[in-house]
Scaffold this motif. Sequence first.
Motif, PDB file in Angstrom:
ATOM      1  N   ASP A 247       0.836  -1.212   0.000  1.00 50.46           N
ATOM      2  CA  ASP A 247       0.000   0.000   0.000  1.00 50.46           C
ATOM      3  C   ASP A 247       0.867   1.257   0.000  1.00 50.46           C
ATOM      4  O   ASP A 247       0.578   2.218  -0.723  1.00 50.46           O
ATOM      5  CB  ASP A 247      -0.935   0.020   1.218  1.00 50.46           C
ATOM      6  CG  ASP A 247      -2.047  -1.012   1.121  1.00 50.46           C
ATOM      7  OD1 ASP A 247      -2.308  -1.519   0.008  1.00 50.46           O
ATOM      8  OD2 ASP A 247      -2.647  -1.309   2.178  1.00 50.46           O
ATOM      9  N   ILE A 248       1.916   1.247   0.788  1.00 49.10           N
ATOM     10  CA  ILE A 248       2.825   2.392   0.839  1.00 49.10           C
ATOM     11  C   ILE A 248       3.489   2.600  -0.515  1.00 49.10           C
ATOM     12  O   ILE A 248       3.570   3.723  -1.021  1.00 49.10           O
ATOM     13  CB  ILE A 248       3.880   2.209   1.950  1.00 49.10           C
ATOM     14  CG1 ILE A 248       3.209   2.295   3.324  1.00 49.10           C
ATOM     15  CG2 ILE A 248       5.004   3.237   1.825  1.00 49.10           C
ATOM     16  CD1 ILE A 248       4.086   1.857   4.483  1.00 49.10           C
ATOM     17  N   ALA A 249       3.952   1.513  -1.126  1.00 48.58           N
ATOM     18  CA  ALA A 249       4.611   1.612  -2.440  1.00 48.58           C
ATOM     19  C   ALA A 249       3.629   2.108  -3.496  1.00 48.58           C
ATOM     20  O   ALA A 249       3.981   2.943  -4.336  1.00 48.58           O
ATOM     21  CB  ALA A 249       5.194   0.255  -2.835  1.00 48.58           C
ATOM     22  N   ALA A 250       2.388   1.617  -3.448  1.00 50.23           N
ATOM     23  CA  ALA A 250       1.381   2.040  -4.433  1.00 50.23           C
ATOM     24  C   ALA A 250       1.045   3.521  -4.250  1.00 50.23           C
ATOM     25  O   ALA A 250       0.929   4.264  -5.235  1.00 50.23           O
ATOM     26  CB  ALA A 250       0.125   1.191  -4.305  1.00 50.23           C
ATOM     27  N   THR A 251       0.908   3.954  -3.012  1.00 52.85           N
ATOM     28  CA  THR A 251       0.626   5.368  -2.735  1.00 52.85           C
ATOM     29  C   THR A 251       1.785   6.243  -3.185  1.00 52.85           C
ATOM     30  O   THR A 251       1.582   7.294  -3.800  1.00 52.85           O
ATOM     31  CB  THR A 251       0.363   5.574  -1.225  1.00 52.85           C
ATOM     32  OG1 THR A 251      -0.755   4.771  -0.844  1.00 52.85           O
ATOM     33  CG2 THR A 251       0.081   7.025  -0.911  1.00 52.85           C
ATOM     34  N   SER A 252       2.982   5.794  -2.919  1.00 51.23           N
ATOM     35  CA  SER A 252       4.166   6.537  -3.345  1.00 51.23           C
ATOM     36  C   SER A 252       4.224   6.632  -4.871  1.00 51.23           C
ATOM     37  O   SER A 252       4.557   7.690  -5.425  1.00 51.23           O
ATOM     38  CB  SER A 252       5.423   5.856  -2.801  1.00 51.23           C
ATOM     39  OG  SER A 252       6.578   6.553  -3.173  1.00 51.23           O
ATOM     40  N   ALA A 253       3.882   5.548  -5.555  1.00 49.27           N
ATOM     41  CA  ALA A 253       3.870   5.556  -7.027  1.00 49.27           C
ATOM     42  C   ALA A 253       2.837   6.548  -7.541  1.00 49.27           C
ATOM     43  O   ALA A 253       3.087   7.278  -8.514  1.00 49.27           O
ATOM     44  CB  ALA A 253       3.596   4.154  -7.564  1.00 49.27           C
ATOM     45  N   LYS A 254       1.661   6.606  -6.895  1.00 53.94           N
ATOM     46  CA  LYS A 254       0.625   7.558  -7.305  1.00 53.94           C
ATOM     47  C   LYS A 254       1.097   8.996  -7.092  1.00 53.94           C
ATOM     48  O   LYS A 254       0.881   9.854  -7.952  1.00 53.94           O
ATOM     49  CB  LYS A 254      -0.667   7.322  -6.521  1.00 53.94           C
ATOM     50  CG  LYS A 254      -1.422   6.102  -6.940  1.00 53.94           C
ATOM     51  CD  LYS A 254      -2.665   5.911  -6.088  1.00 53.94           C
ATOM     52  CE  LYS A 254      -3.306   4.568  -6.361  1.00 53.94           C
ATOM     53  NZ  LYS A 254      -4.395   4.275  -5.423  1.00 53.94           N
ATOM     54  N   ASP A 255       1.754   9.246  -5.955  1.00 48.70           N
ATOM     55  CA  ASP A 255       2.270  10.588  -5.680  1.00 48.70           C
ATOM     56  C   ASP A 255       3.327  10.986  -6.712  1.00 48.70           C
ATOM     57  O   ASP A 255       3.332  12.113  -7.210  1.00 48.70           O
ATOM     58  CB  ASP A 255       2.865  10.667  -4.266  1.00 48.70           C
ATOM     59  CG  ASP A 255       1.810  10.535  -3.173  1.00 48.70           C
ATOM     60  OD1 ASP A 255       0.602  10.697  -3.477  1.00 48.70           O
ATOM     61  OD2 ASP A 255       2.195  10.251  -2.021  1.00 48.70           O
ATOM     62  N   LEU A 256       4.214  10.051  -7.012  1.00 49.58           N
ATOM     63  CA  LEU A 256       5.248  10.328  -8.014  1.00 49.58           C
ATOM     64  C   LEU A 256       4.635  10.522  -9.394  1.00 49.58           C
ATOM     65  O   LEU A 256       5.139  11.319 -10.192  1.00 49.58           O
ATOM     66  CB  LEU A 256       6.289   9.212  -8.028  1.00 49.58           C
ATOM     67  CG  LEU A 256       7.213   9.187  -6.813  1.00 49.58           C
ATOM     68  CD1 LEU A 256       8.028   7.900  -6.779  1.00 49.58           C
ATOM     69  CD2 LEU A 256       8.133  10.392  -6.803  1.00 49.58           C
ATOM     70  N   SER A 257       3.549   9.830  -9.674  1.00 53.75           N
ATOM     71  CA  SER A 257       2.855  10.010 -10.946  1.00 53.75           C
ATOM     72  C   SER A 257       2.329  11.440 -11.061  1.00 53.75           C
ATOM     73  O   SER A 257       2.421  12.060 -12.123  1.00 53.75           O
ATOM     74  CB  SER A 257       1.709   9.007 -11.048  1.00 53.75           C
ATOM     75  OG  SER A 257       0.946   9.243 -12.197  1.00 53.75           O
ATOM     76  N   ARG A 258       1.787  11.948  -9.966  1.00 52.03           N
ATOM     77  CA  ARG A 258       1.283  13.333  -9.977  1.00 52.03           C
ATOM     78  C   ARG A 258       2.417  14.338 -10.179  1.00 52.03           C
ATOM     79  O   ARG A 258       2.281  15.271 -10.971  1.00 52.03           O
ATOM     80  CB  ARG A 258       0.539  13.638  -8.676  1.00 52.03           C
ATOM     81  CG  ARG A 258      -0.883  13.115  -8.652  1.00 52.03           C
ATOM     82  CD  ARG A 258      -1.656  13.657  -7.468  1.00 52.03           C
ATOM     83  NE  ARG A 258      -1.293  13.002  -6.223  1.00 52.03           N
ATOM     84  CZ  ARG A 258      -1.788  11.840  -5.807  1.00 52.03           C
ATOM     85  NH1 ARG A 258      -2.675  11.214  -6.534  1.00 52.03           N
ATOM     86  NH2 ARG A 258      -1.398  11.316  -4.662  1.00 52.03           N
TER      87      ARG A 258
END
Length: 151
Positions: free
Chosen positions: A12-23
């Motif tokens: 979950d942390i990695a997925a959230t981090s990926a979403k933040d980096l995507s933004r």
Amino acid sequence: MMKSKRFEPIQDIAATSAKDLSRTMAEAGRKVADLERQLEQLQTYRDEYVRNSTQSAGAIDAVKLQNYRSFLDRLGEALNQHLKSLDIARKEFEKRRAQWSEKRMEAESLNRVIDRFRKEEQYAADGREQREGDDAAMHRMLAARTDTGNA
């Protein structure tokens, strides 16, 4: 606690981090697009200025010529500065894209690991269920034999 459950918060942390980096990557991409559009506008303005100046070039005195060259020099400096800003923005975008890509791969890998753990856990649970069913059937059969042997 099952392995899959222990790894879920990490995923979950990695997925959230990926979403933040995507933004942040998208923001950097928009900045590049804006700078490219501004550069094109600046180049168009310079080209039109040169074209209009040469068309109306009747008798030009030394002062007008000096002002014309000075203005073109300033436009050239502005274009060069804008190109540098655009280059920096492109590098920033590529850096953000690489970070996002790495984090996305990490999240996907964790997802695959969790899926594998879930399958292993399900396989183990199915095996336990099968053994318990077999044991219960064996106990019923032995109990039935014992009952028929006593009768």
